[in-house]
Scaffold this active site. Structure first.
Site, PDB file in Angstrom:
ATOM      1  CE  LYS A  86       2.013 -18.252  -2.055  1.00 12.16           C
ATOM      2  NZ  LYS A  86       1.180 -19.460  -2.113  1.00 12.16           N
ATOM      3  CG  ASP A 101      -8.037  -5.035   1.050  1.00  8.65           C
ATOM      4  OD1 ASP A 101      -9.035  -4.581   1.625  1.00  8.65           O
ATOM      5  OD2 ASP A 101      -7.915  -5.060  -0.189  1.00  8.65           O
ATOM      6  CE1 TYR A 111      -3.301  -2.914   0.592  1.00  5.76           C
ATOM      7  CE2 TYR A 111      -4.584  -0.902   0.671  1.00  5.76           C
ATOM      8  CZ  TYR A 111      -4.522  -2.258   0.517  1.00  5.76           C
ATOM      9  OH  TYR A 111      -5.669  -2.976   0.287  1.00  5.76           O
ATOM     10  CG  ASP A 116     -13.675  -7.408   1.237  1.00 12.36           C
ATOM     11  OD1 ASP A 116     -13.588  -6.609   2.192  1.00 12.36           O
ATOM     12  OD2 ASP A 116     -14.049  -7.064   0.093  1.00 12.36           O
ATOM     13  CG  ASP A 173      -1.763 -20.617  -0.759  1.00 12.96           C
ATOM     14  OD1 ASP A 173      -1.257 -20.489   0.379  1.00 12.96           O
ATOM     15  OD2 ASP A 173      -1.191 -21.235  -1.676  1.00 12.96           O
TER      16      ASP A 173
HETATM   17  C1  IPM Z   1     -10.599  -1.476   3.044  1.00 10.86           C
HETATM   18  C2  IPM Z   1     -10.679  -0.929   1.628  1.00 10.86           C
HETATM   19  C3  IPM Z   1      -9.468  -0.050   1.345  1.00 10.86           C
HETATM   20  C4  IPM Z   1      -8.235  -0.919   1.465  1.00 10.86           C
HETATM   21  C5  IPM Z   1      -9.494   0.662  -0.009  1.00 10.86           C
HETATM   22  C6  IPM Z   1     -10.760   1.439  -0.240  1.00 10.86           C
HETATM   23  C7  IPM Z   1      -8.315   1.575  -0.177  1.00 10.86           C
HETATM   24  O1  IPM Z   1     -10.798  -1.962   0.708  1.00 10.86           O
HETATM   25  O2  IPM Z   1     -10.628  -0.666   3.990  1.00 10.86           O
HETATM   26  O3  IPM Z   1     -10.536  -2.696   3.211  1.00 10.86           O
HETATM   27  O4  IPM Z   1      -7.819  -1.548   0.491  1.00 10.86           O
HETATM   28  O5  IPM Z   1      -7.685  -0.970   2.560  1.00 10.86           O
HETATM   29 MN    MN Z   2     -10.957  -3.908   1.600  1.00  9.61          MN
END
Ligand code: IPM
Ligand code: MN
Ligand code: NAD
Length: 364
Positions: A197, A254, A146, A258, A230
Site C-alpha cells: 500500500k 493474513d 505482528y 483468507d 485493495d
Molecule cells: C493465520 C492466523 C494467525 C495470523 C492468528 C491466529 C494469529 O489468522 O495463521 O492466518 O494472524 O497469522
Molecule cells: Mn489468518
C-alpha cells in the site's frame, strides 16, 4: 542463494493439535501420515504437545521456554489451530493464546516465510466464476504489524492513545522478496507481484518497493508487477488466474490468504508452511484456518487443509514422493462430491474424507 525447498532432514515431528477443530483435523493428518509412511517406506517419530487454550485454562501456561526450546529442535512441527471459543471464554485475555503460542513459534524459530499455496482444484465449488487459478502467496512472517511494538498512553481515559507500529526492516523485507523470486525460479513460475500500500504507507511500504525494485533486477527472466492491496482483493476475485507468486507483508498476507481460502473452496482447503529456510530451527506446517469452535465436535471439519499441510511438510523434509502422492490423492478425492464436507456443500464426515484419501492412496 537460498535453497527454497527440500533437503533430506530427520523425521522428528512435533505435533501440536491445539484446540477444537485443530485436534480433529490433526488426528486425521496423523492417520494419513502413518498410512503413507508404510507405503513410502520411511519412519518418523512424533512428540505430542497439548498446548492451546484448553491447556492454558487447566495449567495457566501458554508455551513455557523449555518446551519452546525443545520444539525448535524438532525437524518439523505439525500444528492444528489454537484459540478459545469467543462465545464463552472471558477467562482468557484477548489474543494471548494466538500470540504466546503460534506467533511465538513463528518469531522465535525465525520462520520468516509463510508459504500459502492458493489454487482451485477441479471439482471444488468456488464462490467465484472466474475459473481455475494457481497462485502461491509468500507472506512475510516475522515482522510488520505482528511485532507487538506499540502501547497505550492514558489508557482508559478520554485522551487514550493506542499505537501499533508496522516494523519493516531491510533485512526482513529483502529475505522475503528474495525468497519469492527464488521460489519462482526454482518452481518454474513466471511472475512475482508485490502487494502493498505504497500510496498511503509511505515509509514502510516505500522500503518494500525499493527492495523489490532492487531484487527484481537480479531476476530478469521473471515478470514483475505491483498491486495495491485493495486492488489485489478485487483482482483475486475477478481475475485470480492472473496471479502467480505474490509477495506481501505479514498483515496483508493474513488477510488476502483468507480471501484466497474462500475462493479455493473455503478455510478447509487452505494449507500453509511457516518456513525457516536456513533450517536453523524447525519449520511449522498448519492449515490456514483457526480452531472453528462453531463446528467443533460434530465431525464436520474438512481435513483437506491439514492433509495438504502434511504433504507440504513431507515435501519440505525431503519425502517428495510421499508429498506428491498426497497432493495427487487430494486432487482425486475432491473431484467426487460424495467426499465433500458441509463447507463444500456436501455431507461427508471428517473421518469419511480420510477414508477416501487412504483408499485413494492404497494405504491403511
Ligand atoms: C493465520 C492466523 C494467525 C495470523 C492468528 C491466529 C494469529 O489468522 O495463521 O492466518 O494472524 O497469522
Ligand atoms: Mn489468518
Ligand atoms: P476459523 O478459521 O476458526 O473459522 C472461520 C470459518 O471457517 C468458520 O465458519 C469455520 O466453521 C470455518 N472453518 C474453519 N476451519 C474449517 C474446516 N477445517 N472445515 C470446515 N470449515 C472450517 O476463524 P475464526 O472463527 O475467526 O477464529 C476462531 C479461533 O481460532 C479464534 O480464537 C482465532 O484467533 C483462532 N485462529 C487460530 C488460527 C491458528 O491457530 N492458526 C488461525 C485463525 C484463527
Amino acid at each position: 542463494m537460498v535453497e527454497v525447498w527440500s533437503k533430506t532432514l530427520g523425521m522428528n515431528i512435533a505435533v501440536m493439535p491445539g484446540d477444537f477443530v485443530g485436534k480433529e483435523v490433526v488426528a486425521e493428518g496423523m492417520k494419513l501420515l502413518s498410512g503413507v509412511s508404510k507405503r513410502f517406506g520411511f519412519s518418523y517419530q512424533t512428540q505430542h504437545y497439548p498446548h492451546g487454550a484448553e491447556h492454558y485454562l487447566q495449567t495457566n501456561e501458554t508455551l513455557p521456554d523449555g518446551v519452546l526450546r525443545e520444539l525448535g529442535k524438532a525437524d518439523a512441527i505439525l500444528f492444528g489451530a489454537v484459540g478459545a471459543d469467543p462465545r464463552g471464554n472471558a477467562l482468557i485475555p484477548q489474543g494471548l493464546i494466538e500470540t504466546d503460542i503460534l506467533l511465538k513459534m513463528r518469531f522465535e524459530f525465525d520462520q520468516y516465510i509463510n508459504l500459502r499455496p492458493t489454487r482451485l482444484l477441479p471439482g471444488v465449488p468456488s464462490p467465484i466464476r472466474a475459473g481455475a487459478f494457481d497462485m502461491v502467496i509468500v507472506r512475510e512472517n516475522t515482522e510488520g504489524l505482528y511485532c507487538q511494538q506499540g502501547g497505550f498512553l492514558y489508557k482508559g481515559t478520554p485522551h487514550e492513545v493506542a499505537n501499533q507500529i508496522e516494523v519493516c526492516t531491510r533485512h526482513g523485507v529483502e529475505r522475503a522478496v528474495r525468497y519469492a523470486f527464488e521460489y519462482a525460479v526454482q518452481f518454474g513460475r513466471k511472475k512475482v507481484t508485490l502487494v502493498a500500500k505504497t500510496n498511503v504507507l509511505r515509509f514502510a511500504h516505500n522500503l518494500w518497493m525499493r527492495v523489490f525494485e532492487e531484487v527484481k533486477g537480479e531476476y530478469p527472466q521473471i515478470v514483475t508487477e505491483y498491486h495495491h492491496v485493495d486492488a489485489c482483493t478485487m483482482y483475486m476475485v475477478n481475475r485470480p488466474a492472473s496471479y502467480d507468486v505474490i509477495v506481501t507483508t505479514n498483515m496483508f498476507g493474513d488477510i488476502i490468504t483468507d480471501l484466497g481460502a474462500a475462493i479455493q473452496g473455503g478455510m478447509g482447503m487452505a494449507a500453509s508452511g511457516n518456513l525457516n529456510p536456513t533450517r536453523k530451527y524447525a519449520s511449522m506446517f498448519e492449515p490456514v484456518h483457526g480452531s472453528a469452535p462453531d463446528i467443533a465436535g460434530q465431525g464436520k471439519a474438512n481435513p483437506i487443509a491439514t492433509f495438504l499441510s502434511v504433504a507440504m511438510m513431507l515435501d519440505f523434509l525431503g519425502q517428495r514422493e510421499a508429498g506428491a502422492a498426497i497432493q495427487h490423492a487430494v486432487g482425486e478425492v475432491v473431484k467426487e462430491p460424495k467426499n465433500h464436507t458441509p463447507d463444500l456443500g456436501g455431507s461427508a464426515s471428517t473421518a469419511a474424507v480420510t477414508e477416501a484419501m487412504m483408499k485413494q492412496l492404497g494405504v491403511h
